[in-house]
Enzyme design. Sequence first.
Site, short mmCIF file in Angstrom:
data_model
loop_
_atom_site.label_atom_id
_atom_site.label_comp_id
_atom_site.label_asym_id
_atom_site.label_seq_id
_atom_site.Cartn_x
_atom_site.Cartn_y
_atom_site.Cartn_z
N HIS A 100 0.85 -1.20 0.00
CA HIS A 100 0.00 0.00 0.00
C HIS A 100 0.87 1.24 0.00
O HIS A 100 1.81 1.33 0.79
CB HIS A 100 -0.88 0.00 1.25
CG HIS A 100 -1.69 1.27 1.38
ND1 HIS A 100 -2.41 1.79 0.35
CD2 HIS A 100 -1.86 2.11 2.43
CE1 HIS A 100 -3.00 2.91 0.75
NE2 HIS A 100 -2.67 3.12 2.00
N HIS A 102 0.74 5.81 -1.00
CA HIS A 102 0.04 7.01 -1.48
C HIS A 102 0.91 7.67 -2.55
O HIS A 102 1.03 8.90 -2.58
CB HIS A 102 -0.19 8.00 -0.33
CG HIS A 102 -1.02 7.47 0.79
ND1 HIS A 102 -0.99 8.02 2.05
CD2 HIS A 102 -1.91 6.45 0.85
CE1 HIS A 102 -1.82 7.35 2.84
NE2 HIS A 102 -2.38 6.40 2.14
N ASP A 125 2.32 -4.75 -20.79
CA ASP A 125 3.13 -5.85 -20.25
C ASP A 125 2.73 -6.18 -18.81
O ASP A 125 2.45 -7.32 -18.48
CB ASP A 125 4.62 -5.45 -20.22
CG ASP A 125 5.27 -5.36 -21.60
OD1 ASP A 125 4.68 -5.85 -22.57
OD2 ASP A 125 6.36 -4.79 -21.67
N HIS A 165 -7.77 7.94 -2.06
CA HIS A 165 -6.93 7.34 -1.03
C HIS A 165 -5.51 7.04 -1.53
O HIS A 165 -4.56 7.75 -1.17
CB HIS A 165 -7.64 6.07 -0.51
CG HIS A 165 -6.90 5.35 0.56
ND1 HIS A 165 -7.38 4.24 1.19
CD2 HIS A 165 -5.69 5.58 1.12
CE1 HIS A 165 -6.51 3.83 2.09
NE2 HIS A 165 -5.49 4.62 2.06
N TYR A 219 9.34 -13.01 -20.12
CA TYR A 219 10.35 -12.06 -19.64
C TYR A 219 11.16 -12.57 -18.45
O TYR A 219 10.66 -13.28 -17.61
CB TYR A 219 9.64 -10.77 -19.26
CG TYR A 219 10.57 -9.66 -18.85
CD1 TYR A 219 11.40 -9.05 -19.78
CD2 TYR A 219 10.62 -9.24 -17.54
CE1 TYR A 219 12.24 -8.02 -19.40
CE2 TYR A 219 11.47 -8.21 -17.16
CZ TYR A 219 12.28 -7.60 -18.10
OH TYR A 219 13.12 -6.59 -17.71
#
Lengths: 225, 225, 225, 225
Positions: A100, A102, A125, A165, A219
């Site tokens: 998480h 910001h 991709d 958020h 990849y």
Amino acid sequence: MSQDNPVIQEIRKTVCDLHAELVRYELVVWTAGNVSGRVPGEDLFVIKPSGVPYDELTPESMVVCDLDGNPVEGRYSPSSDTAAHAYVYRHMPEVGGVVHTHSTYATAWAARGEPIPCVLTAMADEFGGEIPVGPFALIGGDDIGRGIVKTLSGHRSPAVLMQNHGVFTIGDSPKAAVKAAVMCEDVARTVHIARQLGEPLPIAQEHVDRLYDRYQNVYGQRSHL
Amino acid sequence: MSQDNPVIQEIRKTVCDLHAELVRYELVVWTAGNVSGRVPGEDLFVIKPSGVPYDELTPESMVVCDLDGNPVEGRYSPSSDTAAHAYVYRHMPEVGGVVHTHSTYATAWAARGEPIPCVLTAMADEFGGEIPVGPFALIGGDDIGRGIVKTLSGHRSPAVLMQNHGVFTIGDSPKAAVKAAVMCEDVARTVHIARQLGEPLPIAQEHVDRLYDRYQNVYGQRSHL
Amino acid sequence: MSQDNPVIQEIRKTVCDLHAELVRYELVVWTAGNVSGRVPGEDLFVIKPSGVPYDELTPESMVVCDLDGNPVEGRYSPSSDTAAHAYVYRHMPEVGGVVHTHSTYATAWAARGEPIPCVLTAMADEFGGEIPVGPFALIGGDDIGRGIVKTLSGHRSPAVLMQNHGVFTIGDSPKAAVKAAVMCEDVARTVHIARQLGEPLPIAQEHVDRLYDRYQNVYGQRSHL
Amino acid sequence: MSQDNPVIQEIRKTVCDLHAELVRYELVVWTAGNVSGRVPGEDLFVIKPSGVPYDELTPESMVVCDLDGNPVEGRYSPSSDTAAHAYVYRHMPEVGGVVHTHSTYATAWAARGEPIPCVLTAMADEFGGEIPVGPFALIGGDDIGRGIVKTLSGHRSPAVLMQNHGVFTIGDSPKAAVKAAVMCEDVARTVHIARQLGEPLPIAQEHVDRLYDRYQNVYGQRSHL
């Protein structure tokens, strides 16, 4: 007890160290973002302690929680975002890591409630299409977790922009979730800047599909996975 | 004399060290920002010397001033913003730390005289609503300090955008004021970037209130306060 | 075998070290950009391994490929962009180095499919005019390489913006190609920012020509070339 | 010869070291900016060598030139901008240092040929009003130097935005010129960002005058000058 479990010790170290990538790529300020990792074979995950600066994090300060988000080990309180991480681990068994942040540009799209359109081959991709927006949700219950799971279930994108958020990303490992967070901010920034001076050219859906398929299957060094 | 006071020595070190956070988060260039901290139980505060580069600051170079802003200790002149800091300490007894910067995005809002609207949950957490604008005021008397105190008294926000000038933040400690300065620039930047491509979605006042209340009372390690 | 070839060893080190410039100038995130260098006098070039983080690169981890892009040495798989590099070396014998990035501002121009106009003297110096756009092309064959060669052949610019993708640059050495990638992002950013608030003033073609001619023939220490 | 002159040795070191500030504040990429300093009491100045990377600069690699810009000492060629620096030293005897950069935001204003309006108190302090634009001029003769001198003579601003080119700043010392270059980019960026979302509020000329007067006469540690 599980302090002595070498698997948990290793995940503590992995989760702790990965926070340095959030700092390196400037996805976080002060103590605002967090990484967690599932403990394989146990109903547990490891997460950042709440309110501790990134350069004071140690493997020992990481908090082990059960899948309801209750701390079972560690002298610190877990991240205030723990309930959202826990909800994801309970409802998405394939997820091994959650991040998480910001981060600035991704959060700017989230503030407008606008998904990021897939106009870059690197975005095809990594995300296989647009990066979607999840609902506005208050902290303190299961609303954020439910919004993440509902938005990402069956979606190619490992990243969701939670409205007003910030970003949550998932991966089969904590490192994969961190990579998704880094790439999410990178494409959020590039597409934002492209759109400042006009409309980016679209990429045909067929080309998005071929890029996504190839990248997910070809990849990188096989031996590195 | 008070050189030997261990409380003042500790505040000298705290205030000195916190300037590194202003540099780390790129809130300052050259010598343009400053941190101060109140000496508990005495009518004194400690502040950055004027015009000294951040990487040459030492605890000993910090200047101890009385609450009228007159230096009582230290071989350097205090920051040219000392009068503003002093005014805040005289009129807001709950304030333990003050920070001033010209951080880019916050100062851009200040140049337009426009408050930053509360469209991010992190902003509801930290600022409890919009970040307000204070009046245009010239340096050299009490005008800047008066503008800060008038704007922030009874306001949830610990940050004020002084028109055409920059940011002042307050906190119960110097560290809290620095955190407010870091978060102020972070939300100033994110909301600016969000608005470049459209209008951010509003957050209902009721939700702002619930986020602010929770964050002020729950977040972080209690043992760390 | 060629592990013992001192020329290849030197190019491995040069190519490896130059990736640090991509990181320093923030042209890349995670593992998304790459540098290669031709081995003089042999039908070989040296390129970054695929998916390896920049701070784990070593000269030994670089991959030696033939001009069809097949690895002939090295335990790692070569960059997923190897086919594009190989195509350039096959069709542009004067090229000694190739760089690929998704640097933010240049890629933003590429997302709109818009060439960067030559409105800075530094851009006239380095690029001799606008930085052109190459076609949209999928990875996995010769399409990207063909687009690069077609766009740059007979063009002054050592940089091409591949539509919806990113930047490829060429040079007579790997270092020259890295310099072109650094300068390309720098002018992409400056011209973008100039255009955000109005139209930049044009530079007369005659002046562009004189600047380009002078810079290519006079600048720098002769002894450093 | 003057290798042994301790004054010149000291200026070599000062000029060399100040380039680190250009790097620290991200005013330059690759080798594109330069600092020079006048040798007091002699018709000489010290300047960066041409095309040498910033982290390879040493005091010994600096080049001593006469006031016509001819190198009189040093094994390197002087900066390709030497003629402009020399012209300034010849025609502005009060100048002790000159800096040239292509810093991003200032150069963006220069590309539009638009002066930066004085809408920040820090800008009133340092520049005493707007930062002016100088003419378009080609490198290779006295045109750039003449444009700088014509624009800055009798002007409060120590910085000029040369059209389509970049920034030149002057000061009574090399350090003062570097400070002006740092502050020029800082205000160029802040005013640019302010204007992206509307018009900044003007500052009354009377207030600009009072701020400029105070700052030039009061700020900083007297003992540091």
